[in-house]
Design an enzyme around this catalytic site. Structure first.
Site, mmCIF file in Angstrom:
data_model
loop_
_atom_site.group_PDB
_atom_site.id
_atom_site.type_symbol
_atom_site.label_atom_id
_atom_site.label_comp_id
_atom_site.label_asym_id
_atom_site.label_seq_id
_atom_site.Cartn_x
_atom_site.Cartn_y
_atom_site.Cartn_z
ATOM 1 N N GLU A 1 12.387 3.371 7.289
ATOM 2 C CA GLU A 1 11.427 2.411 6.746
ATOM 3 C C GLU A 1 11.771 1.974 5.323
ATOM 4 O O GLU A 1 11.638 0.809 4.967
ATOM 5 C CB GLU A 1 10.034 3.063 6.767
ATOM 6 N N ASP B 1 0.837 -1.189 0.000
ATOM 7 C CA ASP B 1 0.000 0.000 0.000
ATOM 8 C C ASP B 1 0.886 1.259 0.000
ATOM 9 O O ASP B 1 1.478 1.558 1.020
ATOM 10 C CB ASP B 1 -0.968 0.002 1.190
#
Length: 627
Positions: free
Chosen positions: A565, A375
């Protein structure tokens, strides 16, 4: 030899001299002298030189201060520690602990400042089937007045989930002996356990000797299947209709084989629950399709509530304009009526006053995309629920292989009235179907298959190579896959989520999707490394590992230990310009958590890298000079 001195005074002097942009870090962007004089415990002067060593000193001072000390004694060996040793040590000694959470009295004392709460109330939803959990959590309400314990209905419908979207909260996880079973979160700002993040974190935990935490996360997954009917996207109320990529069989197998002392009884229990998940979540409609393969299909109603404001701006505007035009045509008026405001359109759509089937379909695709873990990506935008995707079917093939293996190896060939051979046959059948519908001989890779149009998508993505990880490709085709993998997806910093060619096809001005080029993600790297290892492509594996670790190491050296991340693997930077930002880049003095699967990818990569390449990595030798 050690530095010994007052922490606060030294910190202030160091920051005043070297932190010229005032962000409480020492990076290559600071314009200080890059040389700081200290006094050693024997009275000698010593000059710490360079961004990396200065930032190490800053971090060590911060660690000492966090212990409540006023005076620090810091060995030069930590200030001048080799980069790979330092990053790996920080992950093992600090990051995993900092990312660990529990849903119990002790955990609530740490996490009740949850920044995802809509108001001051901190809600905890507990399954109706968990009587122990209901009793325990209701008993905590006197200790924590802001805690609201809500018992879920026995039947959790999309309508119910929509009804609590404005009252979001955390979903209960397993308890054992009156304490919350621990779990590792993706990043420092999270307080919930995420689906596929947890498996990859588990790989790092096992390597670092934290099998207790890896096993605990398997136990929490089994709790979710038992009480929520599925492994959740994450244990948040708005994820109740959504699962995540299935890695449970791999997780079980790797935990048990790393430490069989967890017990045969444990293995029997978790294997039974994993088979339950396979049969009830994946092998039933709507996620199981008529052609025998699988798709992601998340249920729900309306706009996904967890998205940032404005995320669907273009989509909603387009549908609103279309709705206005349809209303105008139906009214057949000579003068067009005033258009509703977009805010009013959204309110009416969310309340059901406006029926918009096409918009409903769009959000079904969008939720399914989020269920895939990717996503978001242009690969799956407005089409995900119509696709048999390569990644999911590779994962389910791995389930079938793992079930057969575990049954044959540890249960004498029979488990729950099924023989290992039954599962191997199912795996073989799936591999044949995937080959027939997804394999493209001309392009030498697997592609997602649109079962409505009966066509492959031809979208070049890292997920196309997950069959190598699952081991479902024959040796001949595995070798064929090397060329497109390295030509289409390899960048200086590793494997991109999609190819440059796919990026060039995105309309000008379109939003940069975070799972697409030029961004690279830890799970893709780790799965492709293991896939190459499965087929003996050692040289190619070493090259890709080196590129990824070099990028992480260089960014950590240049930017005060930052482990974020995601990365832009083309520019080899953590300064990523995409939706949702980049978790793990905001901190003062020192990062004590990094990012879960990024930490794991570093430990896993180091475990596979040759000693010669690790030495070169410490010298930050450019990968383009080596490969």
């Amino acid at each position: 030899m050690n530095f010994k001195g007052n922490i606060e005074n030294t910190l202030q002097q160091l920051l005043t001299q070297e932190d010229t942009d005032g962000d409480k870090k020492i990076t290559i962007e600071d314009k200080g002298s890059k040389a700081f004089k200290i006094i050693l415990e024997n009275g000698d002067f010593y000059t710490i030189k360079g961004t990396y060593h200065l930032s190490n000193f800053l971090q060590e001072l911060a660690l000492e201060k966090a212990l409540g000390k006023t005076e620090a004694s810091i060995p030069l060996s930590k200030i001048e520690e080799a980069p790979t040793a330092r990053i790996s040590r920080m992950i093992k000694d600090y990051f995993w602990n900092d990312l660990t959470r529990t849903l119990d009295a002790e955990g609530f004392r740490k996490s009740l400042g949850d920044d995802k709460a809509e108001d001051t109330t901190q809600r905890l939803y507990v399954p109706a089937t968990d009587q122990e959990g209901i009793s325990y959590y209701q008993g905590l309400q006197q200790q924590f007045p802001q805690l609201d314990v809500v018992v879920l209905p026995k039947e959790i419908t999309p309508e119910y989930v929509k009804s609590i979207n404005e009252k979001p909260g955390v979903l209960a996880l397993a308890l054992q002996d009156g304490k919350g079973v621990p779990f590792v979160v993706p990043g420092g700002r999270f307080n919930e356990m995420y689906g596929w993040d947890s498996y990859f974190e588990g790989i790092g935990l096992i390597l670092d000797g934290r099998i207790d935490l890896a096993k605990a996360m398997v136990d929490n997954f089994c709790y979710q299947i038992t009480h929520y009917g599925k492994i959740l996207n994450a244990n948040r109320s708005y994820y109740l209709t959504r699962t995540q990529p299935p890695f449970l069989s791999s997780f079980i197998r790797e935990v048990y084989e790393a430490d069989p002392s967890v017990g045969k009884e444990w293995l029997e229990h978790v294997l039974k629950v994993a088979i339950q998940e396979y049969e009830t979540v994946w092998m039933q409609a709507p996620r199981h399709t008529e052609n025998g393969l699988n798709r992601y299909y998340a249920q729900g109603i309306g706009i996904p509530p967890e998205t940032e404001e404005g995320h669907f701006e273009e989509v909603l505007s387009a549908f609103k304009e279309q709705s206005d035009a349809e209303v105008y045509a139906e009214q057949s008026r000579s003068t067009k009526m005033h258009s509703e405001t977009k805010k009013e359109f959204i309110r009416k759509y969310q309340s059901g006053e406006i029926k918009a089937p096409k918009l409903d379909t769009y959000f079904t695709h969008d939720r399914s995309l989020r269920e895939s873990g990717h996503d978001t990506s242009w690969r799956l935008d407005n089409v995900c629920a119509d696709l048999n995707v390569v990644d999911l079917n590779s994962l389910l093939y791995k389930y079938e292989i793992d079930f057969g293996y575990l049954i044959d190896t540890y249960f004498k060939g029979e488990f729950e009235e099924c023989h290992g051979a039954y599962w191997f046959a199912k795996a073989q059948e799936r591999a044949q179907r995937m080959h027939a519908l997804m394999w493209n001989e001309e392009r030498r890779q697997y592609f997602d298959y649109n079962f409505k149009s009966n066509k492959q998508t031809y979208f070049e993505s890292a997920s196309n190579y997950m069959p190598l990880w699952a081991g479902l490709v024959d040796a001949t085709n595995a070798k064929k896959m090397l060329h497109p993998l390295l030509q289409e997806l390899k960048e200086k910093g590793g494997i991109a989520g999609s190819s440059r060619k796919m990026n060039d096809q995105v309309p000008e001005g379109a939003v940069q999707r975070q799972w697409d080029y030029p961004n690279g993600w830890a799970p893709h790297q780790m799965m492709i490394w293991r896939g190459l290892k499965n087929y003996g492509f050692e040289e190619e594996m070493q090259g890709l590992i080196y590129r990824w670790l070099w990028m992480i190491t260089k960014n950590a050296v240049d930017y005060n230990g930052t482990i974020p991340e995601k990365y832009d693997v083309a520019a080899c930077t953590h300064k990523v310009y995409a939706e949702y930002g980049n978790v793990g880049t905001e901190f003062d003095y020192i990062t004590t958590s990094g990012f879960g699967w990024m930490n794991a990818s570093y430990q896993y990569g180091l475990s596979l890298l040759t000693s010669d390449l690790r030495n070169k990595l410490d010298l930050l030798i450019d990968p383009d000079l080596l490969f």
